[in-house]
Design a protein around this motif. Structure first.
Motif, PDB file in Angstrom:
ATOM      1  N   MET A  33       0.698  -1.192  -0.051  1.00  0.00           N
ATOM      2  CA  MET A  33       0.026  -0.135   0.047  1.00  0.00           C
ATOM      3  C   MET A  33       0.817   1.392   0.058  1.00  0.00           C
ATOM      4  SD  MET A  33      -2.881   1.075   2.767  1.00  0.00           S
ATOM      5  CE  MET A  33      -3.535  -0.568   2.649  1.00  0.00           C
ATOM      6  N   LEU A  34       2.010   1.221   0.862  1.00  0.00           N
ATOM      7  CA  LEU A  34       2.968   2.441   0.964  1.00  0.00           C
ATOM      8  C   LEU A  34       3.303   2.730  -0.530  1.00  0.00           C
ATOM      9  CD1 LEU A  34       4.036   1.860   4.613  1.00  0.00           C
ATOM     10  CD2 LEU A  34       2.777   3.807   3.733  1.00  0.00           C
ATOM     11  N   ILE A  35       3.932   1.601  -0.980  1.00  0.00           N
ATOM     12  CA  ILE A  35       4.674   1.592  -2.237  1.00  0.00           C
ATOM     13  C   ILE A  35       3.698   2.221  -3.307  1.00  0.00           C
ATOM     14  CG2 ILE A  35       5.782   0.201  -4.126  1.00  0.00           C
ATOM     15  CD1 ILE A  35       6.800  -1.668  -1.916  1.00  0.00           C
ATOM     16  N   VAL A  36       2.554   1.663  -3.296  1.00  0.00           N
ATOM     17  CA  VAL A  36       1.648   2.006  -4.532  1.00  0.00           C
ATOM     18  C   VAL A  36       1.389   3.671  -4.210  1.00  0.00           C
ATOM     19  CG1 VAL A  36      -0.637   2.013  -5.216  1.00  0.00           C
ATOM     20  CG2 VAL A  36       0.555   0.014  -4.951  1.00  0.00           C
ATOM     21  N   ALA A  37       1.163   4.310  -2.985  1.00  0.00           N
ATOM     22  CA  ALA A  37       0.927   5.316  -2.553  1.00  0.00           C
ATOM     23  C   ALA A  37       2.293   6.508  -2.782  1.00  0.00           C
ATOM     24  CB  ALA A  37       0.834   5.587  -1.057  1.00  0.00           C
ATOM     25  N   SER A  38       3.323   5.640  -2.913  1.00  0.00           N
ATOM     26  CA  SER A  38       4.619   6.574  -3.297  1.00  0.00           C
ATOM     27  C   SER A  38       4.510   6.812  -4.798  1.00  0.00           C
ATOM     28  CB  SER A  38       5.770   5.956  -2.793  1.00  0.00           C
ATOM     29  OG  SER A  38       7.060   6.707  -3.122  1.00  0.00           O
ATOM     30  N   PHE A  39       4.518   5.747  -5.326  1.00  0.00           N
ATOM     31  CA  PHE A  39       4.431   6.064  -6.907  1.00  0.00           C
ATOM     32  C   PHE A  39       3.228   6.853  -7.434  1.00  0.00           C
ATOM     33  CE2 PHE A  39       7.096   2.098  -7.109  1.00  0.00           C
ATOM     34  CZ  PHE A  39       7.930   2.355  -8.066  1.00  0.00           C
ATOM     35  N   TRP A  40       2.019   6.754  -6.793  1.00  0.00           N
ATOM     36  CA  TRP A  40       0.905   7.620  -7.017  1.00  0.00           C
ATOM     37  C   TRP A  40       1.133   8.909  -6.851  1.00  0.00           C
ATOM     38  CZ3 TRP A  40      -4.703   6.977  -4.343  1.00  0.00           C
ATOM     39  CH2 TRP A  40      -5.499   7.809  -4.871  1.00  0.00           C
ATOM     40  N   SER A  41       1.754   9.460  -5.714  1.00  0.00           N
ATOM     41  CA  SER A  41       2.090  10.809  -5.317  1.00  0.00           C
ATOM     42  C   SER A  41       3.418  11.346  -6.296  1.00  0.00           C
ATOM     43  CB  SER A  41       2.662  10.882  -3.985  1.00  0.00           C
ATOM     44  OG  SER A  41       3.994  10.283  -3.905  1.00  0.00           O
ATOM     45  N   SER A 136      -5.409  17.342  -3.107  1.00  0.00           N
ATOM     46  CA  SER A 136      -5.748  16.622  -1.786  1.00  0.00           C
ATOM     47  C   SER A 136      -5.185  15.359  -1.795  1.00  0.00           C
ATOM     48  CB  SER A 136      -7.462  16.848  -1.899  1.00  0.00           C
ATOM     49  OG  SER A 136      -7.824  16.149  -2.787  1.00  0.00           O
ATOM     50  N   ILE A 137      -4.987  14.636  -2.676  1.00  0.00           N
ATOM     51  CA  ILE A 137      -4.464  13.239  -2.601  1.00  0.00           C
ATOM     52  C   ILE A 137      -2.999  13.179  -2.057  1.00  0.00           C
ATOM     53  CG2 ILE A 137      -3.668  11.187  -3.905  1.00  0.00           C
ATOM     54  CD1 ILE A 137      -5.751  11.935  -5.873  1.00  0.00           C
ATOM     55  N   LEU A 138      -2.178  14.320  -2.239  1.00  0.00           N
ATOM     56  CA  LEU A 138      -0.752  14.530  -1.875  1.00  0.00           C
ATOM     57  C   LEU A 138      -0.981  14.855  -0.376  1.00  0.00           C
ATOM     58  CD1 LEU A 138       1.058  16.684  -4.686  1.00  0.00           C
ATOM     59  CD2 LEU A 138       1.231  14.097  -4.069  1.00  0.00           C
ATOM     60  N   ALA A 139      -1.918  15.531  -0.062  1.00  0.00           N
ATOM     61  CA  ALA A 139      -1.979  15.942   1.327  1.00  0.00           C
ATOM     62  C   ALA A 139      -2.630  14.628   2.188  1.00  0.00           C
ATOM     63  CB  ALA A 139      -3.181  17.079   1.613  1.00  0.00           C
ATOM     64  N   THR A 140      -3.295  13.922   1.669  1.00  0.00           N
ATOM     65  CA  THR A 140      -3.855  12.478   2.193  1.00  0.00           C
ATOM     66  C   THR A 140      -2.845  11.857   2.306  1.00  0.00           C
ATOM     67  OG1 THR A 140      -6.104  13.005   1.512  1.00  0.00           O
ATOM     68  CG2 THR A 140      -5.483  10.876   2.278  1.00  0.00           C
ATOM     69  N   ILE A 141      -1.808  11.681   1.372  1.00  0.00           N
ATOM     70  CA  ILE A 141      -0.816  10.619   1.519  1.00  0.00           C
ATOM     71  C   ILE A 141       0.152  11.136   2.385  1.00  0.00           C
ATOM     72  CG2 ILE A 141       1.317   9.727   0.131  1.00  0.00           C
ATOM     73  CD1 ILE A 141      -0.442   9.757  -2.355  1.00  0.00           C
ATOM     74  N   GLY A 187       9.832   2.900   7.281  1.00  0.00           N
ATOM     75  CA  GLY A 187      10.632   3.694   6.314  1.00  0.00           C
ATOM     76  C   GLY A 187       9.799   4.038   5.190  1.00  0.00           C
ATOM     77  N   LEU A 188       8.936   2.939   4.694  1.00  0.00           N
ATOM     78  CA  LEU A 188       8.265   3.097   3.431  1.00  0.00           C
ATOM     79  C   LEU A 188       7.323   4.130   3.734  1.00  0.00           C
ATOM     80  CD1 LEU A 188       7.933  -0.466   2.421  1.00  0.00           C
ATOM     81  CD2 LEU A 188       9.384   1.095   1.263  1.00  0.00           C
ATOM     82  N   GLY A 189       6.797   4.008   4.812  1.00  0.00           N
ATOM     83  CA  GLY A 189       5.713   5.167   5.268  1.00  0.00           C
ATOM     84  C   GLY A 189       6.317   6.564   5.040  1.00  0.00           C
ATOM     85  N   LEU A 190       7.479   6.907   5.536  1.00  0.00           N
ATOM     86  CA  LEU A 190       8.245   8.036   5.585  1.00  0.00           C
ATOM     87  C   LEU A 190       8.548   8.364   4.020  1.00  0.00           C
ATOM     88  CD1 LEU A 190      10.552   7.948   8.769  1.00  0.00           C
ATOM     89  CD2 LEU A 190       8.241   9.216   8.453  1.00  0.00           C
ATOM     90  N   LEU A 191       9.156   7.463   3.413  1.00  0.00           N
ATOM     91  CA  LEU A 191       9.518   7.558   1.724  1.00  0.00           C
ATOM     92  C   LEU A 191       8.214   8.161   1.043  1.00  0.00           C
ATOM     93  CD1 LEU A 191      11.842   7.033  -0.019  1.00  0.00           C
ATOM     94  CD2 LEU A 191      10.801   4.729  -0.605  1.00  0.00           C
ATOM     95  N   ALA A 192       7.133   7.650   1.474  1.00  0.00           N
ATOM     96  CA  ALA A 192       6.008   7.979   0.841  1.00  0.00           C
ATOM     97  C   ALA A 192       5.679   9.567   1.214  1.00  0.00           C
ATOM     98  CB  ALA A 192       4.761   7.183   1.000  1.00  0.00           C
ATOM     99  N   ALA A 193       5.588   9.773   2.380  1.00  0.00           N
ATOM    100  CA  ALA A 193       4.996  10.743   3.155  1.00  0.00           C
ATOM    101  C   ALA A 193       5.944  12.199   2.779  1.00  0.00           C
ATOM    102  CB  ALA A 193       4.704  10.590   4.668  1.00  0.00           C
ATOM    103  N   ILE A 194       7.211  11.962   3.160  1.00  0.00           N
ATOM    104  CA  ILE A 194       7.913  13.282   2.879  1.00  0.00           C
ATOM    105  C   ILE A 194       7.899  13.873   1.506  1.00  0.00           C
ATOM    106  CG2 ILE A 194      10.456  14.132   3.112  1.00  0.00           C
ATOM    107  CD1 ILE A 194      10.876  12.067   5.093  1.00  0.00           C
ATOM    108  N   PRO A 195       7.952  13.360   0.524  1.00  0.00           N
ATOM    109  CA  PRO A 195       8.060  13.996  -0.989  1.00  0.00           C
ATOM    110  C   PRO A 195       6.428  14.641  -1.109  1.00  0.00           C
ATOM    111  CG  PRO A 195       9.060  11.816  -1.116  1.00  0.00           C
ATOM    112  CD  PRO A 195       8.485  11.851   0.388  1.00  0.00           C
ATOM    113  N   ALA A 196       5.520  13.893  -0.682  1.00  0.00           N
ATOM    114  CA  ALA A 196       4.114  14.243  -0.762  1.00  0.00           C
ATOM    115  C   ALA A 196       3.642  15.536   0.117  1.00  0.00           C
ATOM    116  CB  ALA A 196       3.146  13.425  -0.318  1.00  0.00           C
ATOM    117  N   VAL A 197       4.171  15.608   1.361  1.00  0.00           N
ATOM    118  CA  VAL A 197       4.235  16.935   2.060  1.00  0.00           C
ATOM    119  C   VAL A 197       4.978  18.049   1.374  1.00  0.00           C
ATOM    120  CG1 VAL A 197       4.713  18.139   4.300  1.00  0.00           C
ATOM    121  CG2 VAL A 197       3.658  15.782   4.229  1.00  0.00           C
ATOM    122  N   ILE A 198       6.080  17.875   1.002  1.00  0.00           N
ATOM    123  CA  ILE A 198       7.279  18.930   0.329  1.00  0.00           C
ATOM    124  C   ILE A 198       6.544  19.563  -0.894  1.00  0.00           C
ATOM    125  CG2 ILE A 198       9.234  19.280  -0.626  1.00  0.00           C
ATOM    126  CD1 ILE A 198      10.672  17.433   1.301  1.00  0.00           C
TER     127      ILE A 198
END
Length: 231
Positions: A33-41, A136-141, A187-198
């Protein structure tokens, strides 16, 4: 005993794939799920960066044409009934209402200025919705990915403790794999979240600047039409 433990630890695969392969089904689902969210973002980020750049370029080109001294009626005729760019759509909305506000005898229908402003405001709101689409998707991720990763970590650590209890062994060779698998989820959660927030913050600021440019143009255009009305 220590030699056996060291040999056992050296035989464990601590690569990312090895950690993923040994994880439980639930933790694997969290990681996927986190890998998919990262690619999506990242797909949203790249698409938005390209579209924002195109919007700025289009607005600059149209602004140059608008202030070139070319008559507005000729410019509107060149753009046509179906403008492509956002700035052109806002201009076309104002010019369309301007022409509709003229009577057959050439006089203006009362309230033309207010209708022109509303027409351009509607066009600006449509373009703003398009610019801010998917942000809003980026904000959610960005806000949920760390917690999803933490959930995977909690489940992984719990499974590690269960394995320790079953084997009645607290050696590093038993503890380390489970802890490593659990931390991989964080680690995967942070990998998906940090770029999305920035990039959510950056793209939101870019969107606001582009929309402010549209609003400034709308005000300037309305002022020009107002002068023509007064004359």
């Amino acid at each position: 005993m220590e030699a056996d433990t060291l040999a056992l630890a050296q035989g464990i695969d601590f690569s990312l794939w090895g950690l993923f392969a040994r994880a439980t089904i639930l933790v694997k689902l969290v990681m996927i799920m986190l890998i998919v969210a990262s690619f999506w973002s990242w797909a949203i980020i790249v698409r938005k960066l390209i579209s924002f750049r195109a919007a700025r370029s289009e607005a600059a080109r149209f602004d140059e044409r608008f202030w070139s001294g070319e008559p507005l009626d000729e410019l509107f005729d060149e753009i046509g009934p179906e403008p492509r760019g956002s700035a052109e759509k806002i201009f076309a909305a104002g010019m369309t209402e301007w022409r509709r506000s003229h009577r057959d005898d050439g006089r203006l229908i009362a309230g033309a200025t207010a209708r022109i402003d509303r027409s351009m405001d509607v066009a600006i709101n449509k373009e703003a919705d398009e610019l801010q689409k998917s942000l809003s998707i980026l904000a959610t991720i960005g806000s949920t990915a760390p917690f999803i990763g933490l959930f995977g970590t909690v489940m992984g650590i719990m499974n590690a403790f269960i394995e320790i209890a079953e084997q009645q062994n607290t050696s590093l060779a038993v503890v380390a794999p489970g802890i490593a698998e659990a931390l991989l989820a964080t680690g995967l959660g942070l990998l998906a979240a940090i770029p999305a927030v920035i990039y959510y913050n950056k793209l939101s600021a870019d969107s606001d600047r582009i929309i402010s440019g549209y609003e400034a143009f709308s005000d300037e255009f309305a002022t020009i039409l107002s002068r023509q009305l007064d004359s």
